[in-house]
Design an enzyme around this catalytic site. Structure first.
Site, PDB file in Angstrom:
ATOM      1  N   HIS A  98       2.328  -1.755  -4.133  1.00 36.27           N
ATOM      2  CA  HIS A  98       2.244  -2.360  -2.795  1.00 36.27           C
ATOM      3  C   HIS A  98       1.656  -3.761  -2.940  1.00 36.27           C
ATOM      4  CE1 HIS A  98       1.116  -3.335   1.240  1.00 36.27           C
ATOM      5  NE2 HIS A  98      -0.164  -3.109   1.028  1.00 36.27           N
ATOM      6  N   TYR A 146      23.849 -10.055  -3.243  1.00 37.99           N
ATOM      7  CA  TYR A 146      24.169  -8.727  -3.779  1.00 37.99           C
ATOM      8  C   TYR A 146      22.984  -8.059  -4.472  1.00 37.99           C
ATOM      9  CZ  TYR A 146      24.546 -10.418  -8.601  1.00 37.99           C
ATOM     10  OH  TYR A 146      24.268 -10.939  -9.830  1.00 37.99           O
ATOM     11  N   GLU A 150      -4.974   2.346   1.185  1.00 42.48           N
ATOM     12  CA  GLU A 150      -3.593   2.773   1.461  1.00 42.48           C
ATOM     13  C   GLU A 150      -3.195   4.052   0.727  1.00 42.48           C
ATOM     14  OE1 GLU A 150      -2.358   1.713   3.869  1.00 42.48           O
ATOM     15  OE2 GLU A 150      -2.782  -0.404   4.133  1.00 42.48           O
ATOM     16  N   HIS A 183       2.233  -7.123   7.355  1.00 43.87           N
ATOM     17  CA  HIS A 183       1.411  -6.564   6.289  1.00 43.87           C
ATOM     18  C   HIS A 183       1.902  -6.957   4.891  1.00 43.87           C
ATOM     19  CE1 HIS A 183      -0.946  -2.759   4.872  1.00 43.87           C
ATOM     20  NE2 HIS A 183      -0.878  -3.662   3.925  1.00 43.87           N
TER      21      HIS A 183
HETATM   22 ZN   LIG Z   1      -1.803  -3.839   2.086  1.00 42.72          ZN
END
Ligand SMILES: [Zn+2]
Length: 242
Positions: A116, A137, A97, A179
């Protein structure tokens, strides 16, 4: 105060440019990437070898390598990717990525680190192509009135990088359809804390959806919350220093 004025003020606070680490501290950043990766894995925030994280450095970024068990990762395994996508010979292969990470750094001057994850509840919501609205909130922790879900694109693709940048906008977190999730921050610590918060919010939202239809807070109220959050963080930092 008008909504647009609130947003502009929030944007000014959120868009603080992170200070780039001195070249001498790159070694300690590599070590930090390893320790936070291992924490992410051990805590179950991102299962198995999933997830990846990076830190901006002068001229590029440091990012976790692809396919390695976090428990086996060493500082020397962290990969330095230049802004043009090049990797110096002799380094490991960067996370699949890396394009998403690089695209975010290019689009957002204020971002110094990215986490991630494939965290359970955020990923479950992403499989419904469902973002997280202001059902609570604390969604404002991500810097806006919602956490959007980017459309699906194949992992590692340019399209996914574009979609992620768009879904983030000026906020600090988004989901990626079918994902997982992305959280960004000035520092790796802040990005990691937000990634954990996104998973907490996702689990609360998923639970609320099981019971009924969550009541979503309006823009005016979220504007107030975003305004309050500006001083909330600063107060904690002052306390921590004293
Ligand atoms: Zn991933």
């Amino acid at each position: 105060m008008k909504r647009t004025a609130v947003r502009r003020r929030v944007a000014r606070v959120i868009h603080k440019r992170p200070r780039l680490p001195a070249p001498s501290s790159v070694a300690s950043l590599r070590a930090e990437i390893v320790s936070v990766s291992q924490r992410m894995s051990a805590s179950g925030l991102s299962p198995g070898r999933s997830g990846n994280l990076s830190v901006r450095v002068d001229g590029g970024m440091l990012i976790t390598p692809t396919g390695m068990h976090y428990s086996e990762m060493r500082a020397s395994d962290v990969v330095e990717v230049r802004n043009d996508g090049r990797v110096a010979p002799g380094q490991r292969v960067a996370s699949s990525e890396w394009r998403v990470h690089l695209a975010i750094y290019k689009a957002r001057d204020d971002v110094g680190a990215i986490v991630h994850t494939h965290s359970l509840n955020a990923t479950a919501l992403s499989c419904l192509h469902r973002g997280i609205p202001a059902f609570h909130y604390m969604v404002a922790e991500a810097g806006g009135e919602k956490i959007a879900c980017a459309p699906y694109a194949t992992y590692g693709s340019e399209a996914l990088a574009r979609f992620a940048v768009k879904a983030l906008g000026s906020r600090n977190a988004c989901l990626l359809a079918n994902h997982g999730a992305i959280a960004v921050g000035e520092t790796l610590r802040k990005a990691y804390e937000l990634a954990a918060e996104v998973e907490t919010l996702a689990s609360q939202y998923a639970r609320a959806l099981q019971i009924g239809r969550p009541r979503v807070l309006g823009s005016r109220e979220m504007g107030r919350v975003l305004e309050k959050f500006k001083t909330y963080g600063k107060q904690n930092e002052t306390k921590a220093k004293s």
